[in-house]
Design a protein around this motif. Structure first.
Motif, PDB file in Angstrom:
ATOM      1  N   ASN A   1       0.799  -1.224   0.000  1.00 25.04           N
ATOM      2  CA  ASN A   1       0.000   0.000   0.000  1.00 25.04           C
ATOM      3  C   ASN A   1       0.833   1.276   0.000  1.00 25.04           C
ATOM      4  OD1 ASN A   1      -2.601  -1.223   0.039  1.00 25.04           O
ATOM      5  ND2 ASN A   1      -2.243  -1.775   2.174  1.00 25.04           N
ATOM      6  N   GLN A   2       2.128   1.165  -0.213  1.00 29.09           N
ATOM      7  CA  GLN A   2       3.012   2.331  -0.180  1.00 29.09           C
ATOM      8  C   GLN A   2       3.428   2.727  -1.590  1.00 29.09           C
ATOM      9  OE1 GLN A   2       3.551   3.879   2.835  1.00 29.09           O
ATOM     10  NE2 GLN A   2       2.087   2.293   3.451  1.00 29.09           N
ATOM     11  N   ALA A   3       3.060   3.922  -2.000  1.00 26.57           N
ATOM     12  CA  ALA A   3       3.386   4.407  -3.350  1.00 26.57           C
ATOM     13  C   ALA A   3       4.893   4.443  -3.586  1.00 26.57           C
ATOM     14  CB  ALA A   3       2.778   5.790  -3.571  1.00 26.57           C
ATOM     15  N   ALA A   4       5.663   4.868  -2.584  1.00 27.26           N
ATOM     16  CA  ALA A   4       7.120   4.951  -2.755  1.00 27.26           C
ATOM     17  C   ALA A   4       7.730   3.573  -2.979  1.00 27.26           C
ATOM     18  CB  ALA A   4       7.758   5.623  -1.541  1.00 27.26           C
ATOM     19  N   VAL A   5       7.196   2.558  -2.303  1.00 24.88           N
ATOM     20  CA  VAL A   5       7.695   1.192  -2.491  1.00 24.88           C
ATOM     21  C   VAL A   5       7.378   0.717  -3.902  1.00 24.88           C
ATOM     22  CG1 VAL A   5       7.496  -1.209  -1.716  1.00 24.88           C
ATOM     23  CG2 VAL A   5       7.600   0.627  -0.035  1.00 24.88           C
ATOM     24  N   HIS A   6       6.162   0.981  -4.374  1.00 19.31           N
ATOM     25  CA  HIS A   6       5.786   0.594  -5.746  1.00 19.31           C
ATOM     26  C   HIS A   6       6.667   1.290  -6.774  1.00 19.31           C
ATOM     27  CE1 HIS A   6       2.302  -2.003  -5.320  1.00 19.31           C
ATOM     28  NE2 HIS A   6       1.957  -1.276  -4.272  1.00 19.31           N
ATOM     29  N   ALA A   7       6.927   2.572  -6.568  1.00 21.26           N
ATOM     30  CA  ALA A   7       7.775   3.321  -7.502  1.00 21.26           C
ATOM     31  C   ALA A   7       9.188   2.739  -7.529  1.00 21.26           C
ATOM     32  CB  ALA A   7       7.812   4.795  -7.108  1.00 21.26           C
TER      33      ALA A   7
ATOM     34  N   SER B   1       7.225  -5.090 -11.834  1.00 21.78           N
ATOM     35  CA  SER B   1       7.295  -6.508 -11.461  1.00 21.78           C
ATOM     36  C   SER B   1       6.450  -6.820 -10.229  1.00 21.78           C
ATOM     37  CB  SER B   1       8.736  -6.925 -11.179  1.00 21.78           C
ATOM     38  OG  SER B   1       9.537  -6.728 -12.307  1.00 21.78           O
ATOM     39  N   PHE B   2       6.138  -5.784  -9.451  1.00 28.80           N
ATOM     40  CA  PHE B   2       5.404  -5.975  -8.212  1.00 28.80           C
ATOM     41  C   PHE B   2       4.097  -5.184  -8.201  1.00 28.80           C
ATOM     42  CE2 PHE B   2       9.865  -6.654  -7.442  1.00 28.80           C
ATOM     43  CZ  PHE B   2       9.881  -7.849  -6.754  1.00 28.80           C
ATOM     44  N   SER B   3       3.548  -4.927  -9.380  1.00 31.23           N
ATOM     45  CA  SER B   3       2.343  -4.100  -9.474  1.00 31.23           C
ATOM     46  C   SER B   3       1.125  -4.752  -8.817  1.00 31.23           C
ATOM     47  CB  SER B   3       2.036  -3.755 -10.930  1.00 31.23           C
ATOM     48  OG  SER B   3       1.845  -4.941 -11.675  1.00 31.23           O
ATOM     49  N   ASN B   4       1.146  -6.067  -8.623  1.00 33.71           N
ATOM     50  CA  ASN B   4       0.032  -6.757  -7.971  1.00 33.71           C
ATOM     51  C   ASN B   4       0.262  -6.955  -6.478  1.00 33.71           C
ATOM     52  OD1 ASN B   4      -1.451  -7.012 -10.342  1.00 33.71           O
ATOM     53  ND2 ASN B   4      -0.332  -8.859 -10.917  1.00 33.71           N
ATOM     54  N   GLY B   5       1.237  -6.252  -5.926  1.00 35.70           N
ATOM     55  CA  GLY B   5       1.540  -6.381  -4.508  1.00 35.70           C
ATOM     56  C   GLY B   5       2.715  -7.305  -4.263  1.00 35.70           C
ATOM     57  N   ILE B   6       3.037  -7.464  -3.009  1.00 28.83           N
ATOM     58  CA  ILE B   6       4.168  -8.291  -2.593  1.00 28.83           C
ATOM     59  C   ILE B   6       3.639  -9.416  -1.723  1.00 28.83           C
ATOM     60  CG2 ILE B   6       6.343  -8.289  -1.317  1.00 28.83           C
ATOM     61  CD1 ILE B   6       6.386  -5.208  -1.898  1.00 28.83           C
ATOM     62  N   ARG B   7       4.066 -10.628  -2.042  1.00 26.93           N
ATOM     63  CA  ARG B   7       3.643 -11.809  -1.274  1.00 26.93           C
ATOM     64  C   ARG B   7       4.766 -12.257  -0.343  1.00 26.93           C
ATOM     65  NH1 ARG B   7       3.041 -13.447  -6.401  1.00 26.93           N
ATOM     66  NH2 ARG B   7       4.412 -15.200  -6.002  1.00 26.93           N
ATOM     67  N   GLN B   8       4.380 -12.979   0.701  1.00 25.80           N
ATOM     68  CA  GLN B   8       5.358 -13.455   1.685  1.00 25.80           C
ATOM     69  C   GLN B   8       6.454 -14.305   1.065  1.00 25.80           C
ATOM     70  OE1 GLN B   8       3.864 -15.012   5.464  1.00 25.80           O
ATOM     71  NE2 GLN B   8       1.832 -14.287   4.857  1.00 25.80           N
ATOM     72  N   ASP B   9       6.094 -15.111   0.083  1.00 29.20           N
ATOM     73  CA  ASP B   9       7.096 -15.997  -0.522  1.00 29.20           C
ATOM     74  C   ASP B   9       8.097 -15.242  -1.393  1.00 29.20           C
ATOM     75  OD1 ASP B   9       5.154 -15.457  -2.478  1.00 29.20           O
ATOM     76  OD2 ASP B   9       5.421 -17.410  -3.439  1.00 29.20           O
ATOM     77  N   GLN B  10       7.886 -13.945  -1.592  1.00 36.36           N
ATOM     78  CA  GLN B  10       8.808 -13.142  -2.385  1.00 36.36           C
ATOM     79  C   GLN B  10       9.843 -12.419  -1.521  1.00 36.36           C
ATOM     80  OE1 GLN B  10       5.437 -11.087  -4.400  1.00 36.36           O
ATOM     81  NE2 GLN B  10       6.676 -11.417  -6.232  1.00 36.36           N
ATOM     82  N   ILE B  11       9.695 -12.510  -0.196  1.00 33.89           N
ATOM     83  CA  ILE B  11      10.597 -11.776   0.700  1.00 33.89           C
ATOM     84  C   ILE B  11      11.480 -12.742   1.481  1.00 33.89           C
ATOM     85  CG2 ILE B  11      10.724 -10.303   2.752  1.00 33.89           C
ATOM     86  CD1 ILE B  11       8.262  -8.901   1.879  1.00 33.89           C
ATOM     87  N   ALA B  12      12.775 -12.469   1.439  1.00 43.99           N
ATOM     88  CA  ALA B  12      13.737 -13.175   2.283  1.00 43.99           C
ATOM     89  C   ALA B  12      14.316 -12.124   3.230  1.00 43.99           C
ATOM     90  CB  ALA B  12      14.839 -13.806   1.441  1.00 43.99           C
ATOM     91  N   ALA B  13      14.271 -12.390   4.526  1.00 39.12           N
ATOM     92  CA  ALA B  13      14.756 -11.426   5.513  1.00 39.12           C
ATOM     93  C   ALA B  13      15.991 -11.954   6.229  1.00 39.12           C
ATOM     94  CB  ALA B  13      13.656 -11.130   6.530  1.00 39.12           C
ATOM     95  N   ARG B  14      16.953 -11.056   6.426  1.00 34.35           N
ATOM     96  CA  ARG B  14      18.151 -11.321   7.218  1.00 34.35           C
ATOM     97  C   ARG B  14      18.312 -10.134   8.146  1.00 34.35           C
ATOM     98  NH1 ARG B  14      21.099 -15.684   6.865  1.00 34.35           N
ATOM     99  NH2 ARG B  14      23.051 -14.565   7.006  1.00 34.35           N
ATOM    100  N   GLN B  15      19.021 -10.303   9.239  1.00 39.53           N
ATOM    101  CA  GLN B  15      19.190  -9.213  10.184  1.00 39.53           C
ATOM    102  C   GLN B  15      20.644  -8.777  10.220  1.00 39.53           C
ATOM    103  OE1 GLN B  15      17.327  -9.918  13.938  1.00 39.53           O
ATOM    104  NE2 GLN B  15      17.778  -7.877  14.703  1.00 39.53           N
ATOM    105  N   PHE B  16      20.834  -7.458  10.197  1.00 43.11           N
ATOM    106  CA  PHE B  16      22.183  -6.910  10.284  1.00 43.11           C
ATOM    107  C   PHE B  16      22.731  -7.120  11.681  1.00 43.11           C
ATOM    108  CE2 PHE B  16      20.783  -4.450   6.591  1.00 43.11           C
ATOM    109  CZ  PHE B  16      21.900  -4.546   5.775  1.00 43.11           C
ATOM    110  N   GLY B  17      24.052  -7.174  11.782  1.00 36.15           N
ATOM    111  CA  GLY B  17      24.705  -7.358  13.064  1.00 36.15           C
ATOM    112  C   GLY B  17      24.727  -6.092  13.899  1.00 36.15           C
ATOM    113  N   PHE B  18      24.443  -4.945  13.274  1.00 35.29           N
ATOM    114  CA  PHE B  18      24.393  -3.690  14.020  1.00 35.29           C
ATOM    115  C   PHE B  18      22.935  -3.264  14.114  1.00 35.29           C
ATOM    116  CE2 PHE B  18      24.680  -2.608   9.564  1.00 35.29           C
ATOM    117  CZ  PHE B  18      23.734  -1.615   9.417  1.00 35.29           C
TER     118      PHE B  18
END
Length: 125
Positions: A33-39, A44-61
């Motif tokens: 729902n964020q215009a800046a993210v869509h821009a 490629s993501f005009s239909n939204g973002i699904r959970q299976d499309q995101i891989a998350a890692r955490q920075f050490g800082f």
């Protein structure tokens, strides 16, 4: 804009498995729902973002405000983007101690005047 180069470099940029969980389903809904993210992500993501499309890692800082590297991949193409997500910690000692809204205001103000960054490398705040 095309895909951004992978984040790599010094020890401050190393990531590991997520130590402080994030709600990926809620994150997908918010990002969709964020215009800046869509821009930034493009068609490629005009239909939204699904959970299976995101891989998350955490920075050490960024322990005070947990900081994550999100890699978002479009299944319809080879388009891959990386974003950095910062959030407040689960337990906050003082309301103003983790003011991400203040951090956002500073980064937004700096982004308006950042002429040293080439346009193809510009990242929305």
């Amino acid at each position: 804009m095309g895909p951004r180069p992978a984040i790599s470099g010094g020890s401050g940029q190393q990531t590991s498995a997520v130590r402080q969980a994030i709600d990926v389903a809620s994150l997908c809904g918010w990002m969709s729902n964020q215009a800046a993210v869509h821009a930034y992500l493009g068609r490629s993501f005009s239909n939204g973002i699904r959970q299976d499309q995101i891989a998350a890692r955490q920075f050490g800082f960024g322990q005070s405000n947990p900081t994550y590297l999100l890699t978002i991949s479009a299944q319809s193409s080879s388009s891959t983007h990386q974003l950095v997500l910062r959030r407040k910690p689960s337990k906050v000692a003082h309301k103003s101690a983790h003011a991400l809204d203040r951090e956002y205001a500073v980064l937004s103000a700096l982004a308006k005047h950042n002429t040293s960054c080439p346009p193809d490398k510009d990242v929305p705040v």
